[in-house]
Design an enzyme around this catalytic site. Structure first.
Site, PDB file in Angstrom:
ATOM      1  N   GLU A 118      12.838  17.320  19.416  1.00  0.00           N
ATOM      2  CA  GLU A 118      14.246  17.151  19.028  1.00  0.00           C
ATOM      3  C   GLU A 118      15.135  18.082  19.864  1.00  0.00           C
ATOM      4  O   GLU A 118      16.216  17.687  20.312  1.00  0.00           O
ATOM      5  CB  GLU A 118      14.390  17.454  17.532  1.00  0.00           C
ATOM      6  CG  GLU A 118      15.619  16.834  16.933  1.00  0.00           C
ATOM      7  CD  GLU A 118      15.647  16.934  15.411  1.00  0.00           C
ATOM      8  OE1 GLU A 118      16.625  17.472  14.906  1.00  0.00           O
ATOM      9  OE2 GLU A 118      14.684  16.495  14.749  1.00  0.00           O
ATOM     10  N   THR A 173      17.073  10.089  38.632  1.00  0.00           N
ATOM     11  CA  THR A 173      16.973   9.158  37.501  1.00  0.00           C
ATOM     12  C   THR A 173      18.336   8.577  37.144  1.00  0.00           C
ATOM     13  O   THR A 173      18.470   7.379  36.884  1.00  0.00           O
ATOM     14  CB  THR A 173      16.375   9.891  36.274  1.00  0.00           C
ATOM     15  OG1 THR A 173      15.075  10.339  36.637  1.00  0.00           O
ATOM     16  CG2 THR A 173      16.267   8.981  35.074  1.00  0.00           C
TER      17      THR A 173
HETATM   18  N1  HSE Z   1      12.278   5.905  31.463  1.00  0.00           N
HETATM   19  C1  HSE Z   1      13.046   6.662  32.411  1.00  0.00           C
HETATM   20  C2  HSE Z   1      13.678   5.708  33.396  1.00  0.00           C
HETATM   21  C3  HSE Z   1      12.079   7.541  33.166  1.00  0.00           C
HETATM   22  O1  HSE Z   1      12.974   4.809  33.835  1.00  0.00           O
HETATM   23  O2  HSE Z   1      14.858   5.841  33.719  1.00  0.00           O
HETATM   24  C4  HSE Z   1      12.721   8.705  33.729  1.00  0.00           C
HETATM   25  O3  HSE Z   1      12.696   9.742  32.763  1.00  0.00           O
END
Ligand code: HSE
Length: 297
Positions: A118, A173
């Site tokens: 969390e 990201t």
């Molecule tokens: N699930 C995330 C994405 C991975 O694909 O943007 C990066 O933390």
């Protein structure tokens, strides 16, 4: 205290923001109380990570102290990074969890895994790297609201090795999420539900022939593949060499492979392919870390 946190690969194809896997590659943090905040960084990212209070490890430590109602005493950290940065291998998750565990450990607090997570969600909104980095193994995570996570950890088949092909270029990201469509069709949603479910069932049943179908997806890989340059070509060649599954690791730029044979051949092929495309790359053959984050005083 010493904290060791594994790298993670996430999404694993159809399990966008859901599946994660801890790997035998680590960042290590040695922490002690000090007169002033200081950090020495060795290895990956040593030349570019901030060493002042903006450092993510410090940020996570200070915020966790505030949230937990304890003093954020200055600390000195020696950080050894084996996990490449900005490549979809969960490097940020190691710093976030390391900072939180420092707040917990230095103050002799007891927090459950869910409580630690969390706090971690204050820094990263998706659970798919944080959860396996903390608990190890293959994890399936579900957010309940913005703060709570419910997860399950599964045994990952020992027969499968994980190859990571790491190109020289980074992908943030944040940027890799911007290329995704905000809406998807019912047909594409069903496509992903079918494959994500197939992934879990195939791993439980050890039916490795299914995995190449299970890693197909329509939510992110078709859009992100272009950012990775060689993804489609590599996938085709890796399957010819006997790979069981090929997928984008997290949001890239690393490509992940599950295979039982020819791992070095697949890795060398990836390096050659990227060379032809004008990029340097390296590969590592890893196993699954079933333990997750460990620490000791
Ligand atoms: N699930 C995330 C994405 C991975 O694909 O943007 C990066 O933390």
């Amino acid at each position: 205290m010493k904290i060791v946190v594994p790298a993670t690969t996430s999404n694993l194809g159809a399990g966008f923001d859901t599946f994660g896997l801890a790997l035998t590659l680590y960042n290590t943090f040695e922490v002690e109380e000090s007169d002033a905040f200081a950090i020495e960084i060795y290895g990956e990212g040593a030349d570019k990570l901030p060493t002042d209070i903006r450092n993510l490890f410090f940020q996570a430590y200070i915020r966790a102290c505030q949230e937990l109602g304890v003093e954020d005493k200055p600390i000195k950290v020696v950080q050894k990074n084996d996990i490449p940065l900005g490549r979809g291998l969960g490097s940020s998750a190691t710093a976030i969890l390391g900072g939180i565990i420092t707040a917990v450990g230095l103050n002799d607090l007891k927090l459950s895994e869910e409580e630690i997570l969390e706090l971690a969600f204050l820094f990263e909104s998706h659970p798919d790297n944080l959860v396996p980095a903390l608990v190890g193994g293959f994890t399936v995570s579900t957010m309940v609201g913005d703060k709570q996570v419910k997860f399950q950890k599964l045994d990952f088949p020992i027969e499968l090795k994980v190859l990571v092909l790491v190109p020289e270029f980074e992908i943030l990201t944040e940027e890799a999420r911007k290329v995704l469509p905000a809406m998807v069709s019912l047909k594409d949603a069903v496509f992903n539900i079918q494959r994500a479910s197939l992934m879990v069932a195939s791993l439980v049943n050890r039916d490795f022939e299914m995995l190449r179908y299970a890693v197909e997806d329509r939510l992110h890989q078709p859009f992100r593949g272009k950012l990775l340059h060689g993804f489609d070509l590599f996938k085709e060649e890796a399957y010819k060499l006997g790979a069981d599954a090929v997928f984008i690791s997290g949001s890239g730029s690393t490509i992940g492979v599950f295979a039982r044979e020819n791992l070095d051949q697949i890795g060398e092929m990836g390096i050659e392919l990227y060379k032809r495309l004008g990029y340097a790359a390296t590969y590592k053959v890893l196993e699954v870390d079933n333990e997750g984050l460990r620490w000791a005083k």
